[in-house]
Design a protein around this motif. Structure first.
Motif, short mmCIF file in Angstrom:
data_model
loop_
_atom_site.label_atom_id
_atom_site.label_comp_id
_atom_site.label_asym_id
_atom_site.label_seq_id
_atom_site.Cartn_x
_atom_site.Cartn_y
_atom_site.Cartn_z
N GLU A 169 -19.45 1.68 44.01
CA GLU A 169 -20.06 1.63 45.35
C GLU A 169 -19.03 1.24 46.41
OE1 GLU A 169 -23.89 -0.45 47.58
OE2 GLU A 169 -23.38 -1.00 45.53
N ALA A 170 -17.97 0.55 46.00
CA ALA A 170 -16.94 0.14 46.95
C ALA A 170 -16.24 1.34 47.60
CB ALA A 170 -15.90 -0.73 46.24
N ASP A 171 -16.33 2.53 46.99
CA ASP A 171 -15.70 3.73 47.55
C ASP A 171 -16.60 4.44 48.56
OD1 ASP A 171 -13.42 3.39 46.01
OD2 ASP A 171 -14.27 4.49 44.32
N ARG A 172 -17.67 3.80 48.93
CA ARG A 172 -18.66 4.45 49.81
C ARG A 172 -18.06 4.89 51.13
NH1 ARG A 172 -24.66 2.00 51.20
NH2 ARG A 172 -25.18 3.38 52.94
N GLU A 173 -17.15 4.11 51.69
CA GLU A 173 -16.59 4.43 53.00
C GLU A 173 -15.47 5.44 52.93
OE1 GLU A 173 -18.11 3.41 55.63
OE2 GLU A 173 -19.49 2.23 54.41
N GLY A 174 -14.98 5.76 51.75
CA GLY A 174 -13.88 6.71 51.61
C GLY A 174 -14.36 8.15 51.73
N ALA A 175 -13.42 9.04 52.04
CA ALA A 175 -13.74 10.45 52.15
C ALA A 175 -14.00 11.04 50.77
CB ALA A 175 -12.59 11.20 52.82
N SER A 176 -14.86 12.04 50.73
CA SER A 176 -15.19 12.69 49.46
C SER A 176 -15.53 14.15 49.70
CB SER A 176 -16.38 11.98 48.80
OG SER A 176 -16.82 12.72 47.67
N PRO A 177 -15.03 15.06 48.85
CA PRO A 177 -15.37 16.48 48.99
C PRO A 177 -16.71 16.83 48.35
CG PRO A 177 -13.87 16.21 47.16
CD PRO A 177 -14.07 14.84 47.75
N ALA A 178 -17.42 15.86 47.82
CA ALA A 178 -18.67 16.12 47.10
C ALA A 178 -19.68 16.81 48.02
CB ALA A 178 -19.26 14.83 46.57
N ARG A 179 -20.38 17.82 47.47
CA ARG A 179 -21.44 18.49 48.21
C ARG A 179 -22.60 17.53 48.46
NH1 ARG A 179 -23.22 23.74 47.28
NH2 ARG A 179 -21.02 24.22 46.94
N LEU A 180 -22.83 16.67 47.46
CA LEU A 180 -23.95 15.74 47.52
C LEU A 180 -23.45 14.37 47.08
CD1 LEU A 180 -27.06 15.67 48.02
CD2 LEU A 180 -27.34 16.11 45.57
N ARG A 181 -23.86 13.34 47.80
CA ARG A 181 -23.39 11.98 47.50
C ARG A 181 -24.57 11.02 47.58
NH1 ARG A 181 -18.43 8.71 50.50
NH2 ARG A 181 -17.29 8.18 48.58
N LEU A 182 -24.79 10.25 46.51
CA LEU A 182 -25.92 9.33 46.45
C LEU A 182 -25.47 7.95 46.00
CD1 LEU A 182 -26.97 12.33 45.36
CD2 LEU A 182 -29.11 11.10 45.11
N ARG A 183 -26.21 6.95 46.45
CA ARG A 183 -26.06 5.59 45.94
C ARG A 183 -27.23 5.31 45.02
NH1 ARG A 183 -28.34 0.64 46.96
NH2 ARG A 183 -27.03 -1.19 46.53
N VAL A 184 -26.93 4.83 43.80
CA VAL A 184 -27.96 4.55 42.80
C VAL A 184 -27.80 3.10 42.35
CG1 VAL A 184 -28.99 5.25 40.61
CG2 VAL A 184 -27.82 6.94 42.03
N ALA A 185 -28.84 2.29 42.50
CA ALA A 185 -28.74 0.87 42.16
C ALA A 185 -30.10 0.35 41.72
CB ALA A 185 -28.23 0.06 43.35
N PRO A 186 -30.12 -0.67 40.85
CA PRO A 186 -31.40 -1.29 40.49
C PRO A 186 -32.04 -1.93 41.72
CG PRO A 186 -29.62 -2.00 39.02
CD PRO A 186 -28.98 -1.29 40.16
N SER A 187 -33.35 -1.82 41.80
CA SER A 187 -34.06 -2.42 42.92
C SER A 187 -34.12 -3.93 42.73
CB SER A 187 -35.47 -1.85 43.00
OG SER A 187 -36.18 -2.41 44.08
N GLU A 188 -33.84 -4.68 43.80
CA GLU A 188 -33.85 -6.14 43.72
C GLU A 188 -35.26 -6.64 43.41
OE1 GLU A 188 -32.14 -8.13 47.00
OE2 GLU A 188 -30.29 -6.95 47.01
N GLY A 189 -35.36 -7.41 42.35
CA GLY A 189 -36.64 -7.98 41.96
C GLY A 189 -37.58 -7.02 41.27
#
Length: 273
Positions: A169-189
């Motif tokens: 997730e730390a690479d979120r701000e970096g550039a990426s050639p990906a067609r699709l980009r998602l963040r996947v994380a466990p929901s808190e609680g």
């Protein structure tokens, strides 16, 4: 910039262009897409699913964060349709076989490639994409650079493969050639829930994440049944003077498959029990 007057012909002309895409609207897919198996997520993706022949980047807070419930429906469908394996490049731990099999993805259809260095992982991922016999490729590439991801994007496009690259997730701000980009994380609680947010797509970014189940329906039923059996076993054990009954599910390791026996290009790198 001042707004165009209502009498201007330009708004009407733009509205008449069927092929025109507006940046604040969900765009059409550039190629085929495979349904994710989650209706709420499909509604947020161009083409209504995972892009085929393109790089999909999944960002996670930790390498071992829950992921399979998100991908299992599409992977199981791809394996059944193409009768080909899913290639795992550098996963952080061994998948739990019974859970995958219960969701329709048999462990015999997994090719697990152990690659220690970043260069080895990239090489293995490129070779897997070049194999016509691969239904999908999942690669854990925490150190991949944008230029290396572009190479994988081109390889996926040439061979019309499903490609998922897992990165921190730390690479979120970096550039990426990906067609699709998602963040996947466990929901808190909420251990039974995943938060999935689309960060990059042909269209506006999502304002808030989607809540998707963190367990397949089959796995949830297994856990509920095991819980009931434990509750029933504890009084019997106590009355007999013994300890509580412990139920264990025996995970199965991916084993040598017909794909490897047939001389698959990656067979030499596959770990088999």
């Amino acid at each position: 910039m001042p707004a165009l007057p209502s009498s201007s012909p330009f708004p009407q002309a733009l509205a008449a262009c069927a092929d025109l895409w507006r940046g604040d609207e969900l765009g059409a897919a550039d190629g085929p897409a495979r349904p994710t198996g989650h209706a709420a997520l499909d509604a947020q993706l161009p083409g209504g699913g995972w892009p085929v022949g393109a790089l999909t980047e999944l960002l996670q807070p930790a390498p071992d964060a829950p992921l399979w419930p998100l991908l299992l429906p599409a992977l199981a469908a791809a394996v059944a349709e193409r009768e080909a394996p899913v290639v795992l490049v550098g996963p952080p731990h061994e998948p739990f076989g019974p859970a995958l099999a219960g969701a329709g993805l048999p462990v015999q259809a997994l090719l697990w490639v152990r690659a220690g260095t970043a260069a080895e992982r990239l090489w293995a991922c490129e070779q897997a994409l070049r194999c016509a016999g691969a239904a999908a490729v999942l690669a854990w590439l925490p150190q991949a650079r944008a230029a290396e991801l572009r190479r994988l994007q081109l390889a996926a496009a040439r061979h019309a493969a499903l490609l998922f690259v897992l990165r921190p997730e730390a690479d979120r701000e970096g550039a990426s050639p990906a067609r699709l980009r998602l963040r996947v994380a466990p929901s808190e609680g909420r251990p039974d829930q995943l938060d999935v947010q689309v960060l990059k797509r042909r269209g506006p970014p999502m304002a808030a994440p989607l809540a998707l189940p963190a367990r397949s329906a089959h796995m949830a039923a297994l856990l509920a049944a095991a819980s009931r059996r434990r509750r029933m076993a504890v009084p019997d054990a106590a009355s007999a003077g013994g300890g509580a009954t412990v139920l264990r599910l025996d995970p199965r390791r991916p084993r040598r498959t017909d794909f490897q026996e047939a001389g698959h290009a990656l067979a030499g790198a596959v770990v088999a029990a």
